[in-house]
Design an enzyme around this catalytic site. Structure first.
Site, PDB file in Angstrom:
ATOM      1  N   GLU A 450       0.870  -1.083   0.097  1.00  0.00           N
ATOM      2  CA  GLU A 450      -0.006  -0.220   0.157  1.00  0.00           C
ATOM      3  C   GLU A 450       0.871   1.229  -0.084  1.00  0.00           C
ATOM      4  OE1 GLU A 450      -1.579   0.663   3.801  1.00  0.00           O
ATOM      5  OE2 GLU A 450      -2.568   2.460   3.424  1.00  0.00           O
ATOM      6  N   ASP A 523      -0.335  -1.027   6.400  1.00  0.00           N
ATOM      7  CA  ASP A 523      -0.069  -0.538   7.759  1.00  0.00           C
ATOM      8  C   ASP A 523      -0.850  -1.205   8.610  1.00  0.00           C
ATOM      9  OD1 ASP A 523       1.712   1.403   6.550  1.00  0.00           O
ATOM     10  OD2 ASP A 523       0.412   3.063   6.394  1.00  0.00           O
ATOM     11  N   ASP A 525      -2.851  -0.078  10.894  1.00  0.00           N
ATOM     12  CA  ASP A 525      -3.981   0.772  11.322  1.00  0.00           C
ATOM     13  C   ASP A 525      -5.168   0.439  10.681  1.00  0.00           C
ATOM     14  OD1 ASP A 525      -3.481   1.679   8.805  1.00  0.00           O
ATOM     15  OD2 ASP A 525      -2.680   3.690   9.464  1.00  0.00           O
ATOM     16  N   ASP A 527      -6.977   2.214   8.325  1.00  0.00           N
ATOM     17  CA  ASP A 527      -6.695   2.156   6.783  1.00  0.00           C
ATOM     18  C   ASP A 527      -6.074   1.159   6.240  1.00  0.00           C
ATOM     19  OD1 ASP A 527      -8.145   4.483   6.871  1.00  0.00           O
ATOM     20  OD2 ASP A 527      -6.338   5.750   6.927  1.00  0.00           O
TER      21      ASP A 527
END
Ligand code: 0RA
Length: 659
Positions: A450, A523, A525, A527
């Site tokens: 990403e 990541d 997180d 998102d």
């Protein structure tokens, strides 16, 4: 060999009513050898020694109770996970026979619990779940449990017996009167055998619910009394009851809950021929995905088989015949194809047959040749009758199939574009792909990363011999809500498909897959999780074979870097961070928290996440097809309420919430 037998031989005691010898006879030695074989190679009997095998133990016992229900003697099964993580399965069946078995020199119950494949159903006339995939018998559960307590109520009495690692440590003892009947098996999975003894209550509930749909009239209850239940909802444990008088019709309604459907209630067909019974329930919804859940003797035949082919032929033929008769298709129109009729179809097929042959990699493909014709003719006749009785449901089905056909034409054009450029020609690979030099797919890895900055680090950090990097930027389409033509016009999806080279959907061809390890790297997180879920949805819905064949992985970047002088450590969880820092001098340690992949320099990314020697990776596996389907539907579908419910129930499991 004999030395091993001696170890266990002294543990059991010879029951009063059994052989007069205080020592084990030849038959007992066979028993011990059998159980020892199970303990030595558990995988051969229950698949594996991880979570899958662990849950298998419960299914095995429950299947025995369900066999009692199939034979018509049982209508209640209660499953409880106790606070110590043992499991109790109780039914109100006939109870395992307790009488002394002269041939074996012990009670019939002890035979069932200690002799491999002595499922002990003497009534061969009945269909048996335990004759199928699981089918290894309660003796295997006994062998793989550190202890097992058996309780039987029958013939006015209650009996009890205890086993340890498969070996009886008490006699089968009459403990009192009882006017009830049934069996209770309470066991503790052996932590010497299993790498985990933590049950997932979602997975157990999934199978129990499924069994309740497939056995209308049987009530199955589930209770999780563990304090930290896998549910993690913090609410006091409650008894979950599964009981569906509607059978597989209710199953289809359940699968389609929260979705618009073309007609209500689901269409149902049933019939029997030559001791094979066939039941089918189907309904169309407003999605573009086909879901076929097929069972043979209550076993989920994930790989399909002859019952599924028979169903498909019948559905296509019945709809075309009836559509022509009703002039919904004109003479000049071509017949609707099987593919035209897939869009939005939800179907449950349940057949019961005498000697099921399970084939395929995971032994979940039904192979009995005669079944195809039987299912075909029963479903064809049944559908014709149904369409004659309720002609109004035919038109929406035909209209939907005609629209699907048009969209498929458009999709074919889009796909041809993608396909033409995905021939193995380096020039046609997506421009952003940093390919590796090795051309042997089994040695090659693709990192789908990403963001451009993380992609940059990955490109610099990788081993370009066998590691390719594909950075993604832009919106990934939610394939759960789109039709194939739209999916294929999405840039991100096309880039991925081109890089993989294997096509998708009906076109998927594993021999063209260019990398045998595919890593999703996002990541840690919210998102990142969202992007990962979108990518997983794409793979699960359109390239499930990649997951089945074990090619898909999730990369696990560390959350922290801890440095004390020259010592550097990476931590992948909060717990690891606590453990490591507790051993360090906190004044001299420097803790860096990685907010995203982009914060790692190329060397760090290589060291922690990409180096095969050091990296931690998670293989993507589908434990339970229906549960997974449901999960993707909930997470990516239209309905908001089930998603909210899911998030509320599972919020406590999310460890690194970082919004
Ligand atoms: C052997 C024979 C019979 C029933 C069973 C075993 C049996 C096994 C289990 C395991 C869990 N629940 C069970 N219930 C029954 C037939 C009994 C008869 O003929 O009376």
């Amino acid at each position: 060999m004999p030395e091993e037998i001696n170890v266990t031989a002294g543990v059991g005691s010879a029951p009063d009513n059994a052989s007069p010898s205080a020592f084990y006879g030849a038959k007992d030695i066979q028993v011990l050898e059998g159980l020892e074989a199970v303990r030595k190679r558990p995988g051969m009997y229950i698949g594996d020694q991880g979570a899958r095998g662990l849950h298998h133990l419960v299914y095995e016992v429950v299947d025995n109770s369900i066999d009692e229900a199939l034979a018509g003697f049982c209508d209640r099964v209660e499953v409880v996970i106790l606070p110590d993580c043992s499991v109790s399965v109780r039914d109100n069946g006939r109870g395992i026979p307790t009488e002394y078995h002269t041939g074996a020199g012990k009670s019939a119950a002890e035979v069932v619990l200690t002799v491999l494949h002595a499922g002990g159903k003497f009534d061969k006339g009945a269909y048996q779940v335990s004759g199928g995939l699981h089918g290894v018998g309660v003796s295997v559960v006994n062998a793989l449990s550190s202890w097992l307590e058996l309780n039987i109520k029958r013939d006015g009495s209650e009996y009890r017996q205890r086993y340890e690692r498969g070996v009886p440590v008490t006699e089968l003892t009459r403990v009192g009167d009882s006017d009830e009947h049934g069996t209770s098996v309470h066991f503790m999975a052996d932590d010497e055998i299993f790498s985990t003894t933590e049950y997932s209550s979602d997975i157990l509930k999934g199978r129990l619910r499924e069994l309740a749909f497939l056995n209308p009239g049987v009530t199955i209850t589930f209770e999780d009394l563990r304090s930290e239940s896998a549910d993690g909802d913090g609410k006091p444990a409650q008894v979950k009851t599964f009981h569906y008088e509607g059978g597989i019709r209710s199953f289809v309604e359940y699968l389609n809950r929260g979705k618009e459907t073309t007609f209500k209630p689901p269409l149902c067909v049933q019939g029997a021929r030559d001791k094979t019974t066939v039941e089918v329930a189907l309904q169309y919804n407003d999605t573009y995905i086909e879901r076929v859940f097929a069972f043979a003797n209550l076993i989920n035949t994930v790989e399909g088989g002859t019952h599924v082919s028979g169903f498909r032929t019948a559905l296509t033929r019945a709809i075309n015949d009836e559509a022509r008769r009703a002039k919904l298709l004109r003479d000049k129109d071509a017949n609707l194809s099987g593919d035209d009729l897939k869009e939005g179809l939800t179907v449950v097929i349940s057949i019961k047959l005498m000697e099921p042959q399970f084939e395929g990699q995971t032994k979940t493909k039904l192979g009995n040749g005669d079944v195809k014709g039987i299912v075909d003719s029963i479903v064809y006749e049944g559908l014709k009758v149904a369409f004659e009785e309720t002609p109004e449901i035919l038109k929406p089905i035909v209209d939907k199939a005609l629209r699907a056909r048009q969209a498929r034409e458009a999709a074919r054009k889009a796909r041809d574009l993608v396909r033409r450029s995905s021939v193995m020609n380096k020039l046609d690979l997506p421009g952003k792909l940093a390919d590796c030099s090795n051309r042997d797919p089994s040695a090659c890895e693709l990192y789908i990363v990403e963001g451009d900055s993380a992609g940059g680090s990955a490109k610099q950090g990788r081993d370009r011999g066998f590691q390719a990097i594909l950075p993604l930027r832009g919106k990934i389409l939610n394939v759960e809500k789109a039709r194939l033509d739209k999916i294929l016009s999405n840039d991100v999806v096309r880039t991925i498909i081109q890089a993989l080279g294997c096509g998708l959907g009906d076109d998927y061809d594993s021999s063209r897959l260019r990398y045998h390890k595919i890593f999703l790297m996002a990541d840690a997180d919210i998102d990142g999780a969202h992007i990962r879920t979108l990518l997983l949805t794409l793979f699960y819905r359109y390239m499930p074979k990649i997951i089945e064949d074990g090619h898909l992985f999730v990369a696990q970047p560390p959350l922290y870097r801890v440095q004390e002088g020259k010592k550097i450590a990476y931590c992948y969880s909060e717990k690891e961070l606590r453990d490591i820092t507790s051993k360090m001098d906190s004044k001299r340690t420097n803790i860096q928290r990685y907010k995203g992949l982009g914060e790692m320099n190329p060397e760090q990314l290589w060291e922690t996440t990409m180096d095969p020697e050091n990296r931690i990776i998670l293989k993507v596996q589908v434990e339970d097809a229906i549960l997974t389907d449901e999960l993707f539907g909930i997470l990516m579908g239209d309905a908001v309420e089930p998603r909210r419910e899911f998030i509320e129930n599972h919020a406590r499991e999310v460890r690194n919430l970082d919004i």
